[in-house]
Scaffold this active site. Sequence first.
Site, PDB file in Angstrom:
ATOM      1  N   GLY A 244       2.425   6.760  -6.607  1.00  0.00           N
ATOM      2  CA  GLY A 244       1.714   6.885  -5.341  1.00  0.00           C
ATOM      3  C   GLY A 244       2.315   6.005  -4.275  1.00  0.00           C
ATOM      4  O   GLY A 244       3.151   5.133  -4.551  1.00  0.00           O
ATOM      5  N   PRO A 245       1.898   6.199  -3.025  1.00  0.00           N
ATOM      6  CA  PRO A 245       2.413   5.378  -1.914  1.00  0.00           C
ATOM      7  C   PRO A 245       2.025   3.917  -2.084  1.00  0.00           C
ATOM      8  O   PRO A 245       1.116   3.587  -2.850  1.00  0.00           O
ATOM      9  CB  PRO A 245       1.738   6.002  -0.674  1.00  0.00           C
ATOM     10  CG  PRO A 245       1.255   7.347  -1.111  1.00  0.00           C
ATOM     11  CD  PRO A 245       0.959   7.227  -2.566  1.00  0.00           C
ATOM     12  N   THR A 248      -1.974   1.856  -2.524  1.00  0.00           N
ATOM     13  CA  THR A 248      -3.046   2.774  -2.929  1.00  0.00           C
ATOM     14  C   THR A 248      -3.823   2.278  -4.138  1.00  0.00           C
ATOM     15  O   THR A 248      -4.803   2.916  -4.525  1.00  0.00           O
ATOM     16  CB  THR A 248      -2.457   4.163  -3.234  1.00  0.00           C
ATOM     17  OG1 THR A 248      -1.349   4.028  -4.127  1.00  0.00           O
ATOM     18  CG2 THR A 248      -1.980   4.833  -1.956  1.00  0.00           C
ATOM     19  N   GLY A 249      -3.403   1.191  -4.766  1.00  0.00           N
ATOM     20  CA  GLY A 249      -4.197   0.603  -5.840  1.00  0.00           C
ATOM     21  C   GLY A 249      -3.657   0.816  -7.232  1.00  0.00           C
ATOM     22  O   GLY A 249      -4.415   0.772  -8.200  1.00  0.00           O
ATOM     23  N   LYS A 250      -2.349   1.001  -7.380  1.00  0.00           N
ATOM     24  CA  LYS A 250      -1.780   1.225  -8.706  1.00  0.00           C
ATOM     25  C   LYS A 250      -1.883  -0.044  -9.561  1.00  0.00           C
ATOM     26  O   LYS A 250      -2.320   0.012 -10.715  1.00  0.00           O
ATOM     27  CB  LYS A 250      -0.322   1.674  -8.564  1.00  0.00           C
ATOM     28  CG  LYS A 250      -0.135   2.970  -7.794  1.00  0.00           C
ATOM     29  CD  LYS A 250       1.318   3.390  -7.741  1.00  0.00           C
ATOM     30  CE  LYS A 250       2.152   2.433  -6.926  1.00  0.00           C
ATOM     31  NZ  LYS A 250       1.756   2.405  -5.497  1.00  0.00           N
ATOM     32  N   GLU A 468       1.213   8.498  29.537  1.00  0.00           N
ATOM     33  CA  GLU A 468       0.122   8.568  28.564  1.00  0.00           C
ATOM     34  C   GLU A 468      -0.904   9.633  28.933  1.00  0.00           C
ATOM     35  O   GLU A 468      -1.480  10.272  28.052  1.00  0.00           O
ATOM     36  CB  GLU A 468      -0.553   7.205  28.433  1.00  0.00           C
ATOM     37  CG  GLU A 468       0.359   6.082  27.967  1.00  0.00           C
ATOM     38  CD  GLU A 468       0.970   6.369  26.605  1.00  0.00           C
ATOM     39  OE1 GLU A 468       0.365   7.121  25.809  1.00  0.00           O
ATOM     40  OE2 GLU A 468       2.062   5.831  26.326  1.00  0.00           O
ATOM     41  N   HIS A 471       0.385  12.955  27.584  1.00  0.00           N
ATOM     42  CA  HIS A 471       0.057  13.126  26.158  1.00  0.00           C
ATOM     43  C   HIS A 471      -1.405  13.534  25.981  1.00  0.00           C
ATOM     44  O   HIS A 471      -1.724  14.464  25.219  1.00  0.00           O
ATOM     45  CB  HIS A 471       0.306  11.812  25.406  1.00  0.00           C
ATOM     46  CG  HIS A 471       1.744  11.490  25.181  1.00  0.00           C
ATOM     47  ND1 HIS A 471       2.630  12.377  24.634  1.00  0.00           N
ATOM     48  CD2 HIS A 471       2.453  10.355  25.448  1.00  0.00           C
ATOM     49  CE1 HIS A 471       3.822  11.820  24.551  1.00  0.00           C
ATOM     50  NE2 HIS A 471       3.747  10.589  25.047  1.00  0.00           N
ATOM     51  N   ASP A 542       9.049   9.593  21.129  1.00  0.00           N
ATOM     52  CA  ASP A 542       8.569  10.975  21.085  1.00  0.00           C
ATOM     53  C   ASP A 542       9.700  11.946  20.775  1.00  0.00           C
ATOM     54  O   ASP A 542       9.540  12.871  19.962  1.00  0.00           O
ATOM     55  CB  ASP A 542       7.921  11.346  22.431  1.00  0.00           C
ATOM     56  CG  ASP A 542       6.783  10.414  22.800  1.00  0.00           C
ATOM     57  OD1 ASP A 542       6.086   9.949  21.878  1.00  0.00           O
ATOM     58  OD2 ASP A 542       6.597  10.146  24.002  1.00  0.00           O
TER      59      ASP A 542
END
Length: 663
Positions: A244-245, A248-250, A468, A471, A542
């Site tokens: 996982g990224p 994430t809590g591994k 801004e 956008h 952008d």
Amino acid sequence: MNGNVPNRNKPNKPSMFPVKKRFNPFFWVYIILIAVIVYFMFANRSGDPVKTEWITVKEQMGPRGEIEKLVYISNMQRAELYVSPDALEQYKAKFGDKIPKFAPQFYFIVSDNFDAETQFEQLRNSLPEEQRFKIEIEQRSSYWGRIIDWLLFPVLLILMWVIMFRRMSRGPEGSAGGGGIFNVGRSQAKLFEKDKTAGNVTFRDVAGLEEAKVEVMEIVDFLKTPEKYTNLGGKIPKGALLVGPPGTGKTLLAKAVAGEANVPFFSISGSDFVEMFVGVGASRVRDLFRQAKEKAPCIVFIDEIDAVGRARSRNAGFTSNDERENTLNQLLTEMDGFGSNSGVIILAATNRADILDKALMRAGRFDRQIHVDLPEMKERLDIFKVHSRGLKLEDGFELEFLAKQTPGFSGADIANVCNEAALIAARKNKKSVQKQDFLDAIDRIVGGLERKSKIISPEEKRTIAFHESGHATVSWMLKHANPLLKVTIIPRGKALGAAWYLPEERQITTVEQMMDEMASALGGRVAEELMIGQISTGAMNDLEKITRQAYAMVAYFGMSDKIGNVSFYDSTENAGFNLGKPYSETTAQLIDREVRRIIDQAYDMARKVLSENKEGFLKLANLLLEKEVIFADDLEAIFGKRRSAETKSEEDANVGDKGEHID
């Protein structure tokens, strides 16, 4: 929790057999050293001889008959005098309380050009018969000095060496194997055993990750009640890989396994196997599994396994002996080789599963891949509940609002948000943490710290406001663009202005959605061109984003009619070191033309939206210059409700008639 959780306050039971203390071999060395020191301190307590001169001996002490014996030490250029007991009393003032009675009382130095034997004999013969003293000539050696010179210093050096390396050879607290140069091949894994670790993390402390917890809890349940599975002929998986990224809590999930399982738990990082010495990594792998087999059944957790498990064909090492490959080969053999490895379950964590070796990923080594993804809204709510336990929140605070405001945040990000919110509230001397504190914390984490002291000229501030506002206007008017949350022209981090969006949590993306998002990203560049007549460097981020997205649409997702349903994306990364492109030069030129066409189309969309809503766009820009920060309510007051909200039911009814491109 159930009754299987260890009692953390229960003291360890004393052993039935007394532990025999190990004899220290350096005990006698210490005794000898102390004896030598004491000897030199107290050996000469009777006093030291007093220095005198030969002229005094010749003219005073000799004629008075005070000399009892004269000892000439020829190899030391020294002569010592023994004074008769009758004459010793008159020299009491010179010696004080320590009068040497059995040692020489006086000494004098004999120079090289002094004929000692002749001078001593002349003095002796000049005295009466009853006053003549004895003359002794000898050569003296200092045995204790030699012993000290040849023995004491090497002993001290050896002691310092031994003490230093004994400390270096001690492993860290809780480790299964020692560290240091003497144990360089020993495993560096930390061992956690039941009833011996205070403050264990349990599954109750792991919010979200419901699917991952189910799979991991099954492994824990097998270790607790193996007969439940073995009676049906089932076998426990030999290994599980947490993927996982970052954040994430591994690792937290592995800590929960250590807290829940009533079996020994070895924890080690993948980088602990890799050393500068050849063969150390493989030796540590062997030692780790040897200890694990002795403690079986047990769990071995390897964090960041990609440090040692990288695919062997991708190691760009040009040496004949690659230490990482040797370590990986040993790890593969230990996990599922010729020898038996029953009762040892391997847990590993990585955020780069794509670069791991295929032999490591096969069934029999890692039978399961447990994906630990970014939390969804319900899981984020549970995580906020865990991390807000120690916070003093204001009355009526709704954590569900925060869960909606943080899409794409990991568990670590949410923990950081809660901590930053508490720090911001404390900085403002508040009694409790309020909603605005959390919003400020989210802004700071996403965009960086506000830089209100940064000097910006009025012309630049006007350009930023138009940028801004462009956008914001395009994203508000296009129904597939991400909903706008907040717009600011206050510098934050490296950005001079920023727009916050609330992206929808979707798993697939259509061409229309990607085109609207690209048009929204180009709204700032279009606004500068329409209102100021010239463009600036403020749109670099952008342009980078839309260029990358356009190439992905054409070369990866097959969203171009001219290229067709072809994808040049290599998800397995099996190309290795092939630096060539998987398509011809003609296809590359066609891809470039299609990317340019898609970007121009998105640019025209943004230009059309701003031209048709120029009046509202100018109102928004002026409001932004006045307030510096505006929210979605301000845009709704100017443009009305978003089209997506008004046409939602119609789109849902016609969703079956529209084609979707799988992401």
